[in-house]
Scaffold this active site. Structure first.
Site, PDB file in Angstrom:
ATOM      1  N   GLU A  15      -7.096  -4.499 -10.270  1.00 16.25           N
ATOM      2  CA  GLU A  15      -5.906  -5.176  -9.735  1.00 16.25           C
ATOM      3  C   GLU A  15      -6.296  -6.054  -8.546  1.00 16.25           C
ATOM      4  O   GLU A  15      -7.407  -5.977  -8.021  1.00 16.25           O
ATOM      5  CB  GLU A  15      -4.868  -4.146  -9.258  1.00 16.25           C
ATOM      6  CG  GLU A  15      -3.915  -3.652 -10.330  1.00 16.25           C
ATOM      7  CD  GLU A  15      -2.831  -4.662 -10.674  1.00 16.25           C
ATOM      8  OE1 GLU A  15      -2.871  -5.791 -10.137  1.00 16.25           O
ATOM      9  OE2 GLU A  15      -1.957  -4.327 -11.484  1.00 16.25           O
ATOM     10  N   ARG A  99       4.566   5.570  -5.360  1.00 14.84           N
ATOM     11  CA  ARG A  99       3.361   5.119  -4.650  1.00 14.84           C
ATOM     12  C   ARG A  99       3.500   3.634  -4.342  1.00 14.84           C
ATOM     13  O   ARG A  99       4.197   2.903  -5.051  1.00 14.84           O
ATOM     14  CB  ARG A  99       2.103   5.377  -5.470  1.00 14.84           C
ATOM     15  CG  ARG A  99       1.942   4.528  -6.733  1.00 14.84           C
ATOM     16  CD  ARG A  99       0.596   4.833  -7.392  1.00 14.84           C
ATOM     17  NE  ARG A  99       0.377   4.074  -8.630  1.00 14.84           N
ATOM     18  CZ  ARG A  99      -0.200   2.877  -8.691  1.00 14.84           C
ATOM     19  NH1 ARG A  99      -0.584   2.264  -7.577  1.00 14.84           N
ATOM     20  NH2 ARG A  99      -0.382   2.290  -9.867  1.00 14.84           N
ATOM     21  N   ASN A 101       2.395  -0.219  -4.254  1.00  8.83           N
ATOM     22  CA  ASN A 101       1.720  -0.988  -5.292  1.00  8.83           C
ATOM     23  C   ASN A 101       1.343  -2.375  -4.779  1.00  8.83           C
ATOM     24  O   ASN A 101       0.774  -2.508  -3.705  1.00  8.83           O
ATOM     25  CB  ASN A 101       2.597  -1.053  -6.551  1.00  8.83           C
ATOM     26  CG  ASN A 101       1.816  -1.370  -7.807  1.00  8.83           C
ATOM     27  OD1 ASN A 101       0.725  -0.850  -8.009  1.00  8.83           O
ATOM     28  ND2 ASN A 101       2.360  -2.230  -8.658  1.00  8.83           N
ATOM     29  N   ASN A 147       5.709  -5.688  -8.327  1.00 14.52           N
ATOM     30  CA  ASN A 147       4.552  -6.497  -8.697  1.00 14.52           C
ATOM     31  C   ASN A 147       4.745  -7.964  -8.316  1.00 14.52           C
ATOM     32  O   ASN A 147       5.874  -8.443  -8.153  1.00 14.52           O
ATOM     33  CB  ASN A 147       4.287  -6.411 -10.200  1.00 14.52           C
ATOM     34  CG  ASN A 147       3.233  -5.392 -10.544  1.00 14.52           C
ATOM     35  OD1 ASN A 147       2.161  -5.361  -9.944  1.00 14.52           O
ATOM     36  ND2 ASN A 147       3.524  -4.536 -11.509  1.00 14.52           N
ATOM     37  N   ASP A 198       3.186  -8.737 -14.498  1.00 16.24           N
ATOM     38  CA  ASP A 198       2.351  -8.007 -13.543  1.00 16.24           C
ATOM     39  C   ASP A 198       2.055  -8.934 -12.367  1.00 16.24           C
ATOM     40  O   ASP A 198       2.947  -9.569 -11.842  1.00 16.24           O
ATOM     41  CB  ASP A 198       1.083  -7.500 -14.243  1.00 16.24           C
ATOM     42  CG  ASP A 198       0.510  -6.243 -13.592  1.00 16.24           C
ATOM     43  OD1 ASP A 198       0.645  -6.092 -12.369  1.00 16.24           O
ATOM     44  OD2 ASP A 198      -0.083  -5.417 -14.293  1.00 16.24           O
TER      45      ASP A 198
END
Length: 292
Positions: A15, A99, A101, A147, A198
């Site tokens: 990522e 969590r 991101n 995202n 994404d």
């Protein structure tokens, strides 16, 4: 146009490609394995740092001594010299199934990162702003999977996606205060092939590039939301994009070797690779560092 593998490290969940114009180095992360990577533009001189939990995103600090990282349990500082990781603030101590991101820095040095439900089902996440003084402000809420934060070149529009809504949003952005308001739908993503929005970046012309994870396509959207270009990648599980290289004209693309949930498809031998696309004739915008 040419697509090549720059680094083949088989990241479990690659990522957040990040090109630093001062060092002329490319950074990226393995979200699930808790690791930060650095390499030259052509994939040499690889260095890595381990962090103690899953990592969602990172940004270099102003002095270059380390990074601010969004880990599973809050914002932390990573010291490149020692490898030490220090907690700044956990914005969601009461949400153990969330969590932090994806995240990026605006051109005043503020770090924006959102949280997500680890099962990617419930809207328990939020979007947060970490200011250079380490204060944290919640910008939005009711998010399943944060995202793709990025800004238009004129700093007037902030883009952000909740992956499983099928939408990329646009907000009016105030660069002076860091306020993001008037959320609206920028594009409705084509999810008919199983893909979802994404990571994103914005190029120098103000067009938004988005990685359609599980679909293996990159989409370039015009400022009005229309589709300008689609690029088919050699793997399905691409995750994020960023322009880099000495001329900011190479598009780096991360991917995952193993899907986080069993319902998602696998890929071939190139799974988890870091890719570079050249010959696009398009330049990106330099990414800022975190800090005042």
């Amino acid at each position: 146009m040419k697509i090549e593998v720059v680094v083949d490290v088989k990241t479990t969940l690659g990522e957040g490609p990040l090109w630093d114009v001062e060092q002329e180095r490319l950074y990226w992360i393995d979200s699930f394995d808790g690791r930060v990577f650095r390499a030259t533009a052509d994939g040499r001189e690889i260095r890595s740092w381990d962090v103690p939990m899953k990592i969602g995103s990172m940004a270099l600090r102003k002095d270059g001594s380390g990074a601010v990282v969004s880990l599973q349990r809050g914002f932390h500082l990573l010291d490149f010299a020692t490898g030490d990781v220090t907690l700044i603030h956990d914005p969601e101590p009461d949400k153990p199934m969330n969590r932090l991101n994806d995240g990026k820095v605006d051109r005043r040095g503020r770090f924006f990162a959102g949280s997500m439900d680890t099962m990617e089902e419930g809207p328990s996440g939020g979007l947060y702003r970490l200011d250079p003084d380490f204060s944290v402000t919640r910008i939005d809420s009711g998010i399943i999977c944060s995202n793709g934060p990025c800004w238009s070149p004129d700093d007037r529009t902030f883009y952000f996606a909740d992956t499983w809504t099928g939408e990329i949003w646009a907000y009016d952005y105030d660069i002076t205060t860091g306020a993001a308001t008037n959320r609206r739908t920028f594009v409705r993503v084509d999810t008919s092939r199983g893909g979802a929005a994404d990571g994103s970046t914005v190029d120098a012309e103000g067009y938004v590039w988005n990685a359609l994870v599980y679909d293996g396509r990159l989409v370039r959207y015009a400022p009005d939301g229309s589709i300008d270009r689609v690029i088919d990648m050699p793997v399905k599980k691409i995750t994020s994009v960023m322009f880099g290289g000495p001329k900011l004209d190479t598009l780096y693309v991360t991917s995952m070797a193993k899907p986080p949930l069993p319902r998602f498809p696998g890929d071939g031998v190139l799974r988890g690779s870091l890719f570079a696309i050249t010959g696009l004739g398009i330049q990106g915008v330099a990414e800022p560092r975190f800090g005042g």
